[in-house]
Scaffold this active site. Structure first.
Site, PDB file in Angstrom:
ATOM      1  N   ASP A  79      62.684 -23.345 -23.886  1.00  0.00           N
ATOM      2  CA  ASP A  79      62.400 -22.232 -22.988  1.00  0.00           C
ATOM      3  C   ASP A  79      60.911 -22.179 -22.661  1.00  0.00           C
ATOM      4  O   ASP A  79      60.520 -21.958 -21.510  1.00  0.00           O
ATOM      5  CB  ASP A  79      62.853 -20.929 -23.653  1.00  0.00           C
ATOM      6  CG  ASP A  79      62.504 -19.700 -22.839  1.00  0.00           C
ATOM      7  OD1 ASP A  79      63.027 -19.564 -21.721  1.00  0.00           O
ATOM      8  OD2 ASP A  79      61.701 -18.876 -23.319  1.00  0.00           O
ATOM      9  N   GLU A 108      68.190 -25.580 -22.189  1.00  0.00           N
ATOM     10  CA  GLU A 108      66.841 -25.410 -22.727  1.00  0.00           C
ATOM     11  C   GLU A 108      66.658 -26.212 -24.018  1.00  0.00           C
ATOM     12  O   GLU A 108      65.576 -26.769 -24.265  1.00  0.00           O
ATOM     13  CB  GLU A 108      66.565 -23.932 -22.968  1.00  0.00           C
ATOM     14  CG  GLU A 108      66.424 -23.139 -21.673  1.00  0.00           C
ATOM     15  CD  GLU A 108      66.212 -21.665 -21.886  1.00  0.00           C
ATOM     16  OE1 GLU A 108      65.683 -21.001 -20.974  1.00  0.00           O
ATOM     17  OE2 GLU A 108      66.574 -21.147 -22.960  1.00  0.00           O
TER      18      GLU A 108
END
Length: 223
Positions: free
Chosen positions: A48, A119
């Site tokens: 992320d 992610e």
């Protein structure tokens, strides 16, 4: 013994990922429902941050927009929905590792699960290849989303997400309007809405199918 299924390793390489530590990539594709100790949670957290920096840099290079506009575009491009759309486009659902109950419940096509796995894959690539190759891969995978273009072969939810981002709209919102019928033959009606544009509804045999159908109808009507 290889930690990764051969087809999964081939798929990762074909997509552009750099696989060195197979245990790490296995973890990146593993949902907590499997009961395995190593899953995608820590890699998702790292990925992320990598994604946010890569997209922020890209936006800064491409645009002289004010901070608020840059932030709005960034939020759309790194959102859970956007990550899930990219995950579908590259084939993550086929390779995600989930427990039987979670897969039977449709978690392999859940925006939350797919967004997290996407992610986590970026986090794994950062650890195995470094930031620059991961940034370049992000620019390849997110290019159409950044430019707001719709590929004809795009998954309908991906197409709608990218259209909204490219049109400087808020991300599409999906909600279940109705669930009817017995468990073995349930029907789901889902509404998708884009703020200040409109909304449509569609019905199908699963929540995921209804969301896909609604996204397709929305693009046909408003896209």
């Amino acid at each position: 013994m290889s930690e990764l299924d051969g087809k999964t390793r081939e798929w990762l390489a074909r997509t552009g990922f750099t696989v060195r530590n197979e245990a790490r990539w296995r973890a990146a594709l593993t949902h907590g429902s499997t009961g395995e100790t190593e899953n995608y949670e820590r890699l998702e957290w790292l990925g992320d941050r990598v994604l946010g920096l890569a997209i922020s840099h890209w936006l800064f290079e491409r645009s002289d927009a004010a901070e608020g506009q840059l932030a709005q575009r960034l939020n759309a491009l790194v959102s859970r929905d956007a990550c899930a759309c990219i995950a579908r486009d590259i084939g993550v659902p086929e390779h995600a590792r989930l427990g039987k109950q979670a897969r039977d419940d449709g978690a392999h096509d859940s925006d939350n699960v797919l967004g997290d796995v996407m992610e986590a894959l970026l986090g794994a690539n950062f650890l195995d290849a470094g930031f620059d190759p991961t940034r370049d891969l992000i620019r390849l995978l997110w290019r159409e989303a950044m430019e707001g273009r719709r590929g004809r072969s795009k998954h309908p939810k991906s197409a709608l997400q990218e259209w909204a981002a490219g049109s400087r709209r808020k991300p599409p919102e999906y909600s279940i309007v109705e669930r009817s019928g017995p468990d073995h033959a349930a029907r789901f009606t889902v509404r998708v809405m884009v703020h200040n544009v409109g909304e449509v509804e569609a019905t199908a045999a699963s929540k995921q199918q209804a969301e896909t159908a609604a996204a397709k109808l929305f693009m046909e009507k408003f896209g």
